[in-house]
Design an enzyme around this catalytic site. Structure first.
Site: not given
Lengths: 272, 272
Positions: B145-147
């Site tokens: 998830v995310c970066t």
């Protein structure tokens, strides 16, 4: 990523905290809370937020709102009786940055997370109840998510207020003098209570908006990319339907009985 | 509350973990991972989930999905180079339960959270990249998830795959051989990637549904009362509008430049 924070600050933060040093150092006097404020670049006049932590708490009840308050640069402190770690349901230990004694007497926000078995223990713990009643009497905002609503109720902080809590225990709120309102986040004067676990994000954004304006809260929402898309529609008893709810009620019957007994005892103490 | 768990188990869990004992004991051989499995009543045949932790990670990127996997009774382990604590952006230290060496070679799920400055460091760390490339080559599911999407990309795990990541860095995915698809959760064969931070809940419910069926995932959704109601509509660049996005881009220009340089360097190493 959370915010534009320069590399030097991150390195300082990292080297100080990487081995848990700052939080271990919390055993001495009260450096941890001050260190945290300094490292997070919290302005000295930031709102004072005390977030209760307790054994058997549910991690996301705390981490959701704390993520929001952190980006808001509120002065967030984790408070408990002492600085031994408390253990969340995930097995991840979390340590207070302030003891009850160290916690400022006048708070902007008093917040209580949930985790039913831990909530039940706290509901008959005079030290916890006295702390919440004292700080709650003067705090600008008295708040909770999940079963934390029962705990602030047991401390007498919801008498005569609209409130909500985790769906499995909302029927117990009247035993504590509160009126249950079936909404995700319920505000009544300076009380703001959220529904179960994941409602903490909605609660914290709503509270941040009240405290610092909608534009500031919107900024946090964009940083956390909070545009939820649950893959199923099953997050409330209504969405789940009677069969799934009955099955879950059956599994948790023992725990629910203990919660009711704790709420009845607390209600009696409060003269409700 | 999280699940019907009997009082004895809770007391055992509490006494073992209350002071962080189990996690401190992690320094010896490999008891922590086994202890965690036993205490959480994880079935011995539960899916093996390795969740990377790293310095400067964003807590909710981990805690969101971990909350879901925990209720699913997956065998969740937190993995890092060693068992010194890594510090999240919240200042809360988190300790690995398994080192890279101890992590099983054949995983059901490899998961990578975000936290851009930490992601950037890991994107040029040969030890982290080698671990991810190795476990990712055989894992049934490779996820982020995310970066974190940039990091699995830098490990060569997104070459030729559709993927997503935090909105601020999705333009960098093609540098790592991935095609960005603008969705909250993107699945392409055995890759499943989520958007920023709070997308972890949507991702983990979707993955749980794929692994154990929709009904099991729906049960978790009800327990976490995941029926989100953001108070504002500002969770994506589209919702926020060009002015707010431009303002945020400006604040993070330095960080974004570092991310682009890290992605370019990783892409070059991967021969993209």
């Amino acid at each position: 990523m959370i915010k534009a924070i320069d590399r030097r600050t991150l390195l300082t933060l990292s080297s100080l905290l990487a081995t848990g040093t700052a939080f271990s150092a919390a055993a001495d006097d009260k450096p941890a809370s001050d260190q945290r404020r300094a490292m997070m670049e919290i302005p000295p006049d930031a709102p004072k937020v005390a977030m209760l932590i307790h054994p058997k708490m549910v991690a996301i009840d705390l981490i959701g709102p704390m993520s929001v308050f952190n980006i808001m640069r509120f002065n967030v402190q984790l408070v408990w009786k002492d600085k031994t770690s408390v253990t969340t349901e995930l097995g991840i230990p979390i340590q207070a940055t302030q003891t009850f004694e160290e916690c400022p007497r006048d708070l902007d926000v008093l917040f209580v997370p949930g985790g039913l078995m831990g909530t039940i223990d706290c509901m008959s713990d005079p030290e916890v109840l006295a702390f919440l009643a004292d700080r709650g009497a003067r705090a600008k905002w008295v708040t909770s998510v999940c079963t934390g609503g029962l705990l602030i109720g047991a401390a007498g902080l919801l008498k005569g207020y609209d409130a909500t809590a985790n769906w499995t225990v909302t029927d117990l709120l009247p035993l504590l003098g509160a009126r249950h309102v079936d909404k995700r986040v319920v505000r009544d004067r300076n009380r703001m209570t959220g529904a179960g676990a994941t409602a903490g994000l909605d609660f914290a954004l709503a509270l941040s908006g009240e405290m610092r304006g909608e534009e500031a809260a919107r900024r946090v929402q964009l940083i956390l990319e909070y545009a939820p898309e649950p893959p199923f529609s099953n997050g409330t008893p209504k969405e789940a339907g009677p069969e799934r709810v009955a099955e879950m009620r059956k599994r948790r019957a023992g725990m629910d009985r203990q919660a009711r007994a704790a709420a009845q005892a607390a209600g009696k103490r409060l003269g409700i």
